[in-house]
Scaffold this motif. Structure first.
Motif, PDB file in Angstrom:
ATOM      1  N   GLN A  26      49.040  47.406  29.825  1.00  0.00           N
ATOM      2  CA  GLN A  26      48.776  48.103  31.071  1.00  0.00           C
ATOM      3  C   GLN A  26      49.999  48.804  31.652  1.00  0.00           C
ATOM      4  O   GLN A  26      49.870  49.717  32.445  1.00  0.00           O
ATOM      5  CB  GLN A  26      48.175  47.117  32.077  1.00  0.00           C
ATOM      6  CG  GLN A  26      46.853  46.567  31.557  1.00  0.00           C
ATOM      7  CD  GLN A  26      46.186  45.577  32.499  1.00  0.00           C
ATOM      8  OE1 GLN A  26      46.266  44.379  32.282  1.00  0.00           O
ATOM      9  NE2 GLN A  26      45.538  46.063  33.535  1.00  0.00           N
ATOM     10  N   HIS A 131      46.834  39.179  26.039  1.00  0.00           N
ATOM     11  CA  HIS A 131      46.140  39.760  27.187  1.00  0.00           C
ATOM     12  C   HIS A 131      45.195  40.863  26.670  1.00  0.00           C
ATOM     13  O   HIS A 131      45.382  42.049  26.938  1.00  0.00           O
ATOM     14  CB  HIS A 131      47.149  40.309  28.201  1.00  0.00           C
ATOM     15  CG  HIS A 131      46.615  40.461  29.593  1.00  0.00           C
ATOM     16  ND1 HIS A 131      47.074  39.745  30.668  1.00  0.00           N
ATOM     17  CD2 HIS A 131      45.643  41.265  30.097  1.00  0.00           C
ATOM     18  CE1 HIS A 131      46.422  40.099  31.771  1.00  0.00           C
ATOM     19  NE2 HIS A 131      45.552  41.029  31.448  1.00  0.00           N
ATOM     20  N   TRP A 132      44.257  40.448  25.812  1.00  0.00           N
ATOM     21  CA  TRP A 132      43.090  41.243  25.414  1.00  0.00           C
ATOM     22  C   TRP A 132      43.279  42.267  24.288  1.00  0.00           C
ATOM     23  O   TRP A 132      42.299  42.772  23.766  1.00  0.00           O
ATOM     24  CB  TRP A 132      42.495  41.988  26.608  1.00  0.00           C
ATOM     25  CG  TRP A 132      41.896  41.086  27.637  1.00  0.00           C
ATOM     26  CD1 TRP A 132      41.867  39.730  27.627  1.00  0.00           C
ATOM     27  CD2 TRP A 132      41.227  41.482  28.839  1.00  0.00           C
ATOM     28  NE1 TRP A 132      41.222  39.248  28.733  1.00  0.00           N
ATOM     29  CE2 TRP A 132      40.831  40.304  29.509  1.00  0.00           C
ATOM     30  CE3 TRP A 132      40.927  42.710  29.410  1.00  0.00           C
ATOM     31  CZ2 TRP A 132      40.145  40.322  30.725  1.00  0.00           C
ATOM     32  CZ3 TRP A 132      40.252  42.726  30.628  1.00  0.00           C
ATOM     33  CH2 TRP A 132      39.871  41.550  31.274  1.00  0.00           C
ATOM     34  N   VAL A 179      36.074  36.605  30.737  1.00  0.00           N
ATOM     35  CA  VAL A 179      35.932  37.992  31.184  1.00  0.00           C
ATOM     36  C   VAL A 179      36.008  38.923  29.970  1.00  0.00           C
ATOM     37  O   VAL A 179      35.233  39.879  29.825  1.00  0.00           O
ATOM     38  CB  VAL A 179      37.024  38.345  32.222  1.00  0.00           C
ATOM     39  CG1 VAL A 179      36.879  39.776  32.693  1.00  0.00           C
ATOM     40  CG2 VAL A 179      36.967  37.383  33.405  1.00  0.00           C
ATOM     41  N   TYR A 278      39.561  37.330  41.986  1.00  0.00           N
ATOM     42  CA  TYR A 278      39.401  38.661  42.579  1.00  0.00           C
ATOM     43  C   TYR A 278      38.218  38.811  43.515  1.00  0.00           C
ATOM     44  O   TYR A 278      38.241  39.645  44.399  1.00  0.00           O
ATOM     45  CB  TYR A 278      39.242  39.727  41.480  1.00  0.00           C
ATOM     46  CG  TYR A 278      40.532  40.020  40.775  1.00  0.00           C
ATOM     47  CD1 TYR A 278      41.458  40.895  41.322  1.00  0.00           C
ATOM     48  CD2 TYR A 278      40.836  39.392  39.583  1.00  0.00           C
ATOM     49  CE1 TYR A 278      42.658  41.160  40.689  1.00  0.00           C
ATOM     50  CE2 TYR A 278      42.036  39.651  38.933  1.00  0.00           C
ATOM     51  CZ  TYR A 278      42.942  40.533  39.494  1.00  0.00           C
ATOM     52  OH  TYR A 278      44.127  40.788  38.875  1.00  0.00           O
ATOM     53  N   GLU A 334      46.775  35.540  39.072  1.00  0.00           N
ATOM     54  CA  GLU A 334      46.442  36.904  39.515  1.00  0.00           C
ATOM     55  C   GLU A 334      45.623  36.805  40.796  1.00  0.00           C
ATOM     56  O   GLU A 334      44.700  35.979  40.894  1.00  0.00           O
ATOM     57  CB  GLU A 334      45.576  37.671  38.489  1.00  0.00           C
ATOM     58  CG  GLU A 334      46.310  38.102  37.247  1.00  0.00           C
ATOM     59  CD  GLU A 334      45.408  38.844  36.243  1.00  0.00           C
ATOM     60  OE1 GLU A 334      44.416  39.469  36.648  1.00  0.00           O
ATOM     61  OE2 GLU A 334      45.709  38.773  35.044  1.00  0.00           O
ATOM     62  N   TRP A 372      48.481  40.456  41.577  1.00  0.00           N
ATOM     63  CA  TRP A 372      48.196  41.555  40.663  1.00  0.00           C
ATOM     64  C   TRP A 372      48.124  42.819  41.509  1.00  0.00           C
ATOM     65  O   TRP A 372      47.230  42.904  42.332  1.00  0.00           O
ATOM     66  CB  TRP A 372      46.861  41.356  39.918  1.00  0.00           C
ATOM     67  CG  TRP A 372      46.676  42.438  38.906  1.00  0.00           C
ATOM     68  CD1 TRP A 372      46.123  43.666  39.101  1.00  0.00           C
ATOM     69  CD2 TRP A 372      47.120  42.404  37.552  1.00  0.00           C
ATOM     70  NE1 TRP A 372      46.195  44.401  37.957  1.00  0.00           N
ATOM     71  CE2 TRP A 372      46.794  43.664  36.991  1.00  0.00           C
ATOM     72  CE3 TRP A 372      47.766  41.451  36.757  1.00  0.00           C
ATOM     73  CZ2 TRP A 372      47.089  43.980  35.657  1.00  0.00           C
ATOM     74  CZ3 TRP A 372      48.042  41.776  35.442  1.00  0.00           C
ATOM     75  CH2 TRP A 372      47.702  43.037  34.911  1.00  0.00           C
ATOM     76  N   GLU A 379      44.347  50.104  34.399  1.00  0.00           N
ATOM     77  CA  GLU A 379      43.509  48.931  34.651  1.00  0.00           C
ATOM     78  C   GLU A 379      42.490  48.720  33.534  1.00  0.00           C
ATOM     79  O   GLU A 379      41.788  49.639  33.140  1.00  0.00           O
ATOM     80  CB  GLU A 379      42.822  49.061  36.012  1.00  0.00           C
ATOM     81  CG  GLU A 379      43.770  48.815  37.178  1.00  0.00           C
ATOM     82  CD  GLU A 379      44.405  47.410  37.146  1.00  0.00           C
ATOM     83  OE1 GLU A 379      43.885  46.522  36.463  1.00  0.00           O
ATOM     84  OE2 GLU A 379      45.458  47.234  37.798  1.00  0.00           O
ATOM     85  N   MET A 380      42.419  47.496  33.055  1.00  0.00           N
ATOM     86  CA  MET A 380      41.594  47.208  31.897  1.00  0.00           C
ATOM     87  C   MET A 380      40.104  46.980  32.180  1.00  0.00           C
ATOM     88  O   MET A 380      39.291  47.219  31.295  1.00  0.00           O
ATOM     89  CB  MET A 380      42.182  46.041  31.121  1.00  0.00           C
ATOM     90  CG  MET A 380      43.480  46.465  30.458  1.00  0.00           C
ATOM     91  SD  MET A 380      44.341  45.094  29.709  1.00  0.00           S
ATOM     92  CE  MET A 380      44.006  45.368  27.970  1.00  0.00           C
ATOM     93  N   PRO A 381      39.729  46.481  33.359  1.00  0.00           N
ATOM     94  CA  PRO A 381      38.284  46.363  33.562  1.00  0.00           C
ATOM     95  C   PRO A 381      37.638  47.741  33.403  1.00  0.00           C
ATOM     96  O   PRO A 381      38.188  48.731  33.897  1.00  0.00           O
ATOM     97  CB  PRO A 381      38.165  45.870  35.009  1.00  0.00           C
ATOM     98  CG  PRO A 381      39.479  45.233  35.303  1.00  0.00           C
ATOM     99  CD  PRO A 381      40.486  46.012  34.514  1.00  0.00           C
ATOM    100  N   PHE A 390      46.038  48.936  42.020  1.00  0.00           N
ATOM    101  CA  PHE A 390      46.271  47.523  42.363  1.00  0.00           C
ATOM    102  C   PHE A 390      47.732  47.257  42.725  1.00  0.00           C
ATOM    103  O   PHE A 390      48.093  46.125  43.054  1.00  0.00           O
ATOM    104  CB  PHE A 390      45.913  46.621  41.173  1.00  0.00           C
ATOM    105  CG  PHE A 390      44.446  46.281  41.044  1.00  0.00           C
ATOM    106  CD1 PHE A 390      43.551  47.164  40.457  1.00  0.00           C
ATOM    107  CD2 PHE A 390      43.957  45.063  41.491  1.00  0.00           C
ATOM    108  CE1 PHE A 390      42.197  46.840  40.315  1.00  0.00           C
ATOM    109  CE2 PHE A 390      42.607  44.723  41.355  1.00  0.00           C
ATOM    110  CZ  PHE A 390      41.734  45.613  40.760  1.00  0.00           C
TER     111      PHE A 390
HETATM  112  C1  FCB Z   1      41.777  41.215  35.390  1.00  0.00           C
HETATM  113  C2  FCB Z   1      42.749  41.406  34.248  1.00  0.00           C
HETATM  114  C3  FCB Z   1      43.949  42.210  34.626  1.00  0.00           C
HETATM  115  C4  FCB Z   1      43.678  43.313  35.627  1.00  0.00           C
HETATM  116  C5  FCB Z   1      42.742  42.893  36.721  1.00  0.00           C
HETATM  117  C6  FCB Z   1      42.404  43.943  37.703  1.00  0.00           C
HETATM  118  O1  FCB Z   1      40.514  40.895  34.891  1.00  0.00           O
HETATM  119  O2  FCB Z   1      43.227  40.160  33.815  1.00  0.00           O
HETATM  120  O3  FCB Z   1      44.546  42.636  33.444  1.00  0.00           O
HETATM  121  O4  FCB Z   1      43.356  44.518  35.015  1.00  0.00           O
HETATM  122  O5  FCB Z   1      41.579  42.351  36.188  1.00  0.00           O
END
Ligand code: FCB
Length: 426
Positions: A26, A131-132, A179, A278, A334, A372, A379-381, A390
């Motif tokens: 990211q 991290h994904w 997730v 979140y 986060e 975060w 942003e990954m979502p 963010f």
């Molecule tokens: C989370 C991810 C993180 C970020 C936030 C907004 O799910 O862990 O990498 O993108 O969302």
């Protein structure tokens, strides 16, 4: 300091970690050898974005925040201007092992230097191993469903612990497994891009196995007696929209998949629980809504730019749940929101810290709190983009005004907010 001030400060013990979180893909830029980059640059995706009138550059990680080259300055500013004493970042597997079995020494040296730089500025590095993003070579063989993947993963973990282990106390093996599986294996909106419940279950098992093996390996390899290993779990506060048997059952099921599933498989192998929080989900069953009608209702006044419902109190509930269930130390790994205009962030951060103080007052062994994110990033979502903001600062490294609140919280070890509560009570 006056007595009152001192008393408030004891809500957070000395050494409590205040920081910001990031992940490699990211922020680093130039991560072209992983499955996410392949997904982002897929010609069909680009054509679709163009047809929707969007600028594809906003949807491709590209040079991101150029952290790969600016990390020293970023870490220094996190210490000196944001007053934080912790920093969460991740290692990009495809950088250190761009081809199967070939290690890139320059990139390994870079991560060594990131960790060293943290130490130099009095910052505790919190290192995520996955991290994904998967190296392209691994994803082309089937990713987490490839039979050889765990062996390769463990070689990668071993190498990283050998290289960084002296200076890293806190390791996170996997970020938000549920997730990842939700977006990637059920919704098909992110790599690996399935919409297949069986593959989702298999992937979940593969991830929990990868975590458990890595847990043992890190404990075995690390030169540090105080090493701690855990995952960062994406936990949501899930409640029924209104109480009736159907909504209650639906909320229970969703809670199971969001919170319990992975832990059931991995619960004995964690020294702490990392909590990413979140949003609040209110569940109701309504056949008119998509996805089996198991949807959420958001009649909310306070929502982020992503449309996520902002309820700081949920942080309290999910951490308390994790504490009751596992009795392990907790780090909030986060917590944050997309808020370009910075309308809610100062409030949201301060409220989050109040919930953290409440947890500590209730005896929960909460040890750190990371926002975060340090910086606006890719942003990954889904839809995977730069547009959700963010960051405590912009990509141009300009702090948003709410960053001052976080800096004061970190500088005063939380007293800044506790004092505000005193004012509220008056
Ligand atoms: C989370 C991810 C993180 C970020 C936030 C907004 O799910 O862990 O990498 O993108 O969302």
């Amino acid at each position: 300091m006056d007595n009152e001030g001192e008393k408030k400060m004891t809500q957070f013990p000395s050494g409590f970690l205040w920081g910001a979180a990031t992940s490699a893909h990211q922020i680093e830029g130039g991560n072209t050898k992983n499955d996410w980059y392949r997904w982002e640059t897929d010609p069909k995706r680009i054509a679709r974005l163009k047809a929707e009138g969007k600028n594809p550059d906003d949807y491709i990680s590209g040079s991101a925040c150029d952290f790969r080259h600016r990390y020293r300055e970023d870490i220094k500013r996190a210490a000196e201007e944001l007053h934080t004493n912790a920093f969460r970042f991740s290692i990009e597997w495809s950088r250190v092992e761009p081809e199967e079995g070939r290690w890139d020494e320059t990139e390994i040296a870079y991560y060594r230097d990131v960790v060293k730089t943290c130490r130099e500025f009095g910052i505790e590095p919190i290192v995520t191993l996955w991290h994904w993003t998967l190296p392209l070579w691994a994803s082309q063989k089937g990713g987490w469903l490839w039979r050889g993947v765990t062996a390769r993963w463990l070689q990668y973990v071993e190498r990283m612990v050998r290289e960084l282990g002296n200076d890293v106390k806190i390791w996170i093996t996997i970020n938000e497994p549920t997730v990842y599986v939700g977006y990637g294996c059920l919704a098909g909106e992110a790599p690996p891009g399935f919409r297949n419940p069986w593959k989702a279950i298999e992937t979940m098992y593969a991830l929990s196995y990868a975590h458990a093996e890595a847990y043992e390996l890190i404990h075995h390899m690390s030169p540090r007696k105080d090493v701690q290993v855990g995952i960062a779990a994406g936990l949501q506060w899930i409640t029924p929209w209104s109480h009736n048997i159907i909504n209650d059952v639906a909320a229970f099921i969703r809670r199971f998949f969001a919170m319990r599933w992975f832990f059931m498989l991995a619960k004995k192998k964690q020294d702490f629980v990392g909590v990413n929080y979140y949003r609040h989900f209110q569940i109701r069953v309504n056949p008119k809504l998509p996805r089996w009608g198991l949807f959420w209702h958001e009649p909310v006044e306070r929502q982020s730019d992503m449309g996520w419902e902002l309820v700081p109190e949920g942080l309290y509930h999910v951490c308390r749940w994790a504490w009751k269930k596992f009795r392990k130390p907790i780090y909030i790994t986060e917590y944050g929101l997309a808020d370009e205009t910075d309308t809610w962030r100062a409030w949201y951060l301060a409220e989050g810290v109040r919930q953290a103080a409440r947890l500590r007052a209730d005896g929960v062994d909460l040890r750190g709190f990371l926002v975060w994110s340090l910086i606006d990033n890719f942003e990954m979502p889904p839809p995977m983009s730069f547009w959700p903001k963010f960051g405590l600062q912009t990509r141009e490294r300009v702090w948003r005004s709410s960053a001052r609140v976080w800096a004061e919280i970190a500088r005063t070890n939380g007293a800044f907010v506790a004092d505000e509560r005193r004012h509220d009570a008056e």
